[in-house]
Design an enzyme around this catalytic site. Structure first.
Site: not given
Ligand SMILES: [Zn+2]
Length: 172
Positions: A64, A66, A94, A97
């Protein structure tokens, strides 16, 4: 553990969110998932740009934007410095992250679209089975304060997802 709570300047938040959304758009154009994040230093300098890297990193489900940004930030800067930095991200981090930002020491997060709104668009897509937990809940369990702002420019951020998850399921 306590860290000084940095006083953040929010006057350029809109400009920086536009940049993060632009990084996400570039990620989508490059054949990756439509997410992007940037790290901004205390003086307003853009220190890191990071798009989603699922494809770029060999089908890495943890790539991801981030999470990769937080890893790069931690490899490059001290946690003390990162406490004065803001991560702008096109969608709410999420749990993974938010955790990565916490561990790296990032002091503030500004996100565009909420995770709940994203889930409505992605459903249980095999490449993005959205983990719908508010990042504030994750960060509230930590031992230092992470300032969170969002949803912010959510309508603009949500346009990144338009038409993407309906057609891109490669059944991985
Ligand atoms: Zn994430």
């Amino acid at each position: 553990m306590t860290a000084d709570i940095h006083i953040f300047d929010d006057t350029r938040d809109e400009e920086f969110m536009h940049l993060a959304i632009g990084v996400a758009a570039k990620s989508r154009e490059a054949g990756d998932h439509p997410f992007g994040a940037i790290l901004v230093g205390p003086d307003g300098a853009v220190l890191i740009e990071q798009g989603n890297a699922f494809s770029a990193h060999g089908s890495d489900m943890t790539a991801h934007a981030e999470r990769v940004l937080a890893t790069r930030a931690s490899q490059t800067y001290s946690a003390k410095f990162l406490n004065s930095c803001t991560m702008f991200t096109s969608a709410e981090p999420c749990a993974m992250c938010a955790g990565a930002a916490y561990w790296a020491g990032i002091g503030r997060i500004v996100y565009g679209q909420s995770e709940a709104a994203l889930k409505d668009l992605t459903g249980d897509h095999s490449e993005n089975p959205t983990l719908d937990m508010p990042c504030r809940e994750v960060l509230a369990s930590g031992q230092r304060v992470v300032v969170v702002k969002g949803p912010f420019l959510a309508d603009e951020a949500s346009k990144l997802q338009e038409g993407f998850w309906m057609t891109a399921d490669r059944g991985l």
